[in-house]
Structure formats: structure tokens, C-alpha cells
Write a protein that holds these residues in place. Structure first.
Motif, mmCIF file in Angstrom:
data_model
loop_
_atom_site.group_PDB
_atom_site.id
_atom_site.type_symbol
_atom_site.label_atom_id
_atom_site.label_comp_id
_atom_site.label_asym_id
_atom_site.label_seq_id
_atom_site.Cartn_x
_atom_site.Cartn_y
_atom_site.Cartn_z
ATOM 1 N N LYS A 178 -6.629 11.175 6.674
ATOM 2 C CA LYS A 178 -5.330 11.822 6.776
ATOM 3 C C LYS A 178 -4.371 11.282 5.714
ATOM 4 O O LYS A 178 -3.783 12.036 4.966
ATOM 5 N N TRP A 179 -4.197 9.977 5.665
ATOM 6 C CA TRP A 179 -3.325 9.331 4.698
ATOM 7 C C TRP A 179 -4.188 8.843 3.531
ATOM 8 O O TRP A 179 -5.085 8.036 3.717
ATOM 9 N N VAL A 180 -3.904 9.326 2.325
ATOM 10 C CA VAL A 180 -4.661 8.974 1.128
ATOM 11 C C VAL A 180 -3.904 7.890 0.370
ATOM 12 O O VAL A 180 -2.708 8.028 0.107
ATOM 13 N N GLU A 181 -4.602 6.803 0.042
ATOM 14 C CA GLU A 181 -3.955 5.724 -0.707
ATOM 15 C C GLU A 181 -3.768 6.158 -2.154
ATOM 16 O O GLU A 181 -4.687 6.669 -2.804
ATOM 17 N N ALA A 182 -2.544 5.955 -2.656
ATOM 18 C CA ALA A 182 -2.218 6.320 -4.035
ATOM 19 C C ALA A 182 -2.645 5.206 -4.988
ATOM 20 O O ALA A 182 -2.629 4.028 -4.634
ATOM 21 N N GLU A 183 -3.007 5.611 -6.175
ATOM 22 C CA GLU A 183 -3.389 4.667 -7.234
ATOM 23 C C GLU A 183 -2.172 4.391 -8.104
ATOM 24 O O GLU A 183 -1.519 5.323 -8.591
ATOM 25 N N ARG A 184 -1.850 3.131 -8.285
ATOM 26 C CA ARG A 184 -0.746 2.792 -9.185
ATOM 27 C C ARG A 184 -1.220 2.992 -10.626
ATOM 28 O O ARG A 184 -2.257 2.468 -11.022
ATOM 29 N N ILE A 185 -0.453 3.760 -11.382
ATOM 30 C CA ILE A 185 -0.814 4.013 -12.770
ATOM 31 C C ILE A 185 0.234 3.491 -13.746
ATOM 32 O O ILE A 185 0.025 3.537 -14.946
ATOM 33 N N PHE A 186 1.359 2.986 -13.221
ATOM 34 C CA PHE A 186 2.401 2.412 -14.069
ATOM 35 C C PHE A 186 3.183 1.387 -13.273
ATOM 36 O O PHE A 186 3.416 1.573 -12.072
ATOM 37 N N SER A 187 3.587 0.345 -13.933
ATOM 38 C CA SER A 187 4.432 -0.663 -13.299
ATOM 39 C C SER A 187 5.326 -1.284 -14.359
ATOM 40 O O SER A 187 4.840 -1.721 -15.404
ATOM 41 N N LEU A 188 6.619 -1.299 -14.103
ATOM 42 C CA LEU A 188 7.565 -1.966 -14.969
ATOM 43 C C LEU A 188 8.044 -3.200 -14.247
ATOM 44 O O LEU A 188 8.666 -3.116 -13.199
ATOM 45 N N HIS A 198 0.856 -1.182 0.000
ATOM 46 C CA HIS A 198 0.000 0.000 0.000
ATOM 47 C C HIS A 198 0.895 1.235 0.000
ATOM 48 O O HIS A 198 1.854 1.297 0.766
ATOM 49 N N ILE A 199 0.562 2.203 -0.839
ATOM 50 C CA ILE A 199 1.295 3.466 -0.891
ATOM 51 C C ILE A 199 0.307 4.551 -0.454
ATOM 52 O O ILE A 199 -0.760 4.705 -1.049
ATOM 53 N N LEU A 200 0.684 5.276 0.601
ATOM 54 C CA LEU A 200 -0.191 6.311 1.151
ATOM 55 C C LEU A 200 0.555 7.643 1.205
ATOM 56 O O LEU A 200 1.779 7.664 1.383
ATOM 57 N N VAL A 213 5.367 10.096 1.954
ATOM 58 C CA VAL A 213 4.930 8.914 1.217
ATOM 59 C C VAL A 213 5.220 7.712 2.100
ATOM 60 O O VAL A 213 6.354 7.500 2.519
ATOM 61 N N MET A 214 4.181 6.955 2.404
ATOM 62 C CA MET A 214 4.316 5.753 3.221
ATOM 63 C C MET A 214 4.185 4.527 2.326
ATOM 64 O O MET A 214 3.237 4.419 1.543
ATOM 65 N N ILE A 215 5.142 3.618 2.457
ATOM 66 C CA ILE A 215 5.074 2.342 1.765
ATOM 67 C C ILE A 215 4.858 1.283 2.838
ATOM 68 O O ILE A 215 5.659 1.158 3.764
ATOM 69 N N MET A 216 3.753 0.593 2.719
ATOM 70 C CA MET A 216 3.335 -0.364 3.731
ATOM 71 C C MET A 216 3.179 -1.734 3.080
ATOM 72 O O MET A 216 2.520 -1.859 2.050
ATOM 73 N N THR A 217 3.792 -2.733 3.676
ATOM 74 C CA THR A 217 3.623 -4.115 3.243
ATOM 75 C C THR A 217 2.783 -4.815 4.293
ATOM 76 O O THR A 217 3.022 -4.656 5.500
ATOM 77 N N THR A 218 1.790 -5.566 3.833
ATOM 78 C CA THR A 218 0.868 -6.219 4.754
ATOM 79 C C THR A 218 0.659 -7.681 4.366
ATOM 80 O O THR A 218 0.965 -8.095 3.247
ATOM 81 N N THR A 219 0.104 -8.407 5.304
ATOM 82 C CA THR A 219 -0.339 -9.765 4.999
ATOM 83 C C THR A 219 -1.519 -9.679 4.037
ATOM 84 O O THR A 219 -2.151 -8.622 3.905
ATOM 85 N N ASP A 220 -1.807 -10.778 3.366
ATOM 86 C CA ASP A 220 -2.931 -10.786 2.421
ATOM 87 C C ASP A 220 -4.269 -10.533 3.104
ATOM 88 O O ASP A 220 -5.194 -10.009 2.493
ATOM 89 N N ASP A 221 -4.381 -10.914 4.385
ATOM 90 C CA ASP A 221 -5.662 -10.739 5.075
ATOM 91 C C ASP A 221 -5.726 -9.433 5.874
ATOM 92 O O ASP A 221 -6.642 -9.241 6.668
ATOM 93 N N PHE A 222 -4.791 -8.507 5.638
ATOM 94 C CA PHE A 222 -4.825 -7.212 6.308
ATOM 95 C C PHE A 222 -6.146 -6.504 6.012
ATOM 96 O O PHE A 222 -6.582 -6.451 4.868
#
Length: 114
Positions: A102-112, A5-7, A56-65
Motif C-alpha cells: 500500500k505505502w511505497v517507499e520513495a527513493e532519495r535522489i537529491f539531498s542538499l 523513511h518517506i512513503l 506522503v508519509m515521513i517516518m522517523t525510526t530508531t536505528d534498529d527499526f
């Protein structure tokens, strides 16, 4: 597996406040109750980056987060609420954020991907 998750959030554009915020987030300075609430919710990694007054917060979570469950747990945790009130003295909402967000989740618009 895990999720990422990117916030995004802004700090008040005041150099003294920004430095104080950085101090609160320096290694070993976050309150132990806060790190416990993060880890116990299924967040397996968290990094916060700063550019100017933008966070910018980069958060890694379990699949069931479950973000709603995390928010509910935080809402009933007095120490987390104390921390959030303190952080509000440094942070400001993004102009396009929904009320109460407060923290808005960013939308991924590109991935290489290689």
C-alpha cells in the motif's frame, strides 16, 4: 541516531472520502491502539502530508527499526487489521506498487546538506 523513511500512497480521488480520511487523522482521532502499535515498533515520529489525492508519509525510526517485524506485529493485531481495512476504503495502491504493497517507499535522489 535515527532513520528517516518517506512513503507514498494515494487516496481515492473523491473529495468526500478525502475529507473523511483527514478527519480520521486529525489530532486525537487516530485510534489509541494504532498509535501504540506505531510507537512500540520503534517509530519515533510520523507525519502524513496530502497534495491532491497523494499522501506522503515521513517516518522517523530508531536505528534498529525492522519494517518486517512491524508488518508481522500488525498482521497479528486485530485492531490494526480493523484500522487497515477501514483505511482501505479511502486508499488506493499506486499503479507501480508491488502486489500487497500500500505505502511505497520513495527513493532519495537529491539531498542538499549545509
Amino acid at each position: 541516531m535515527s532513520q528517516r523513511h518517506i512513503l507514498i500512497c494515494d487516496l481515492k480521488n473523491d473529495p468526500a472520502l478525502i475529507e473523511k480520511y483527514k478527519e480520521y487523522h486529525a489530532p486525537g482521532n487516530a485510534w489509541p491502539e494504532i498509535t501504540e502499535s506505531i510507537v512500540s515498533s520503534g517509530i519515533t515520529g510520523m507525519e502524513i502530508f496530502l497534495a491532491g489525492n497523494r499522501l506522503v508519509m515521513i517516518m522517523t525510526t530508531t536505528d534498529d527499526f525492522d519494517p518486517a517485524a512491524k508488518a508481522a506485529a500488525d498482521g497479528s493485531n486485530p485492531k490494526v487489521q480493523e484500522w487497515e481495512t477501514l483505511m482501505d476504503t479511502f486508499q488506493q495502491r499506486l499503479p507501480f506498487a508491488e502486489d500487497g504493497v500500500k505505502w511505497v517507499e520513495a527513493e532519495r535522489i537529491f539531498s542538499l546538506v549545509n
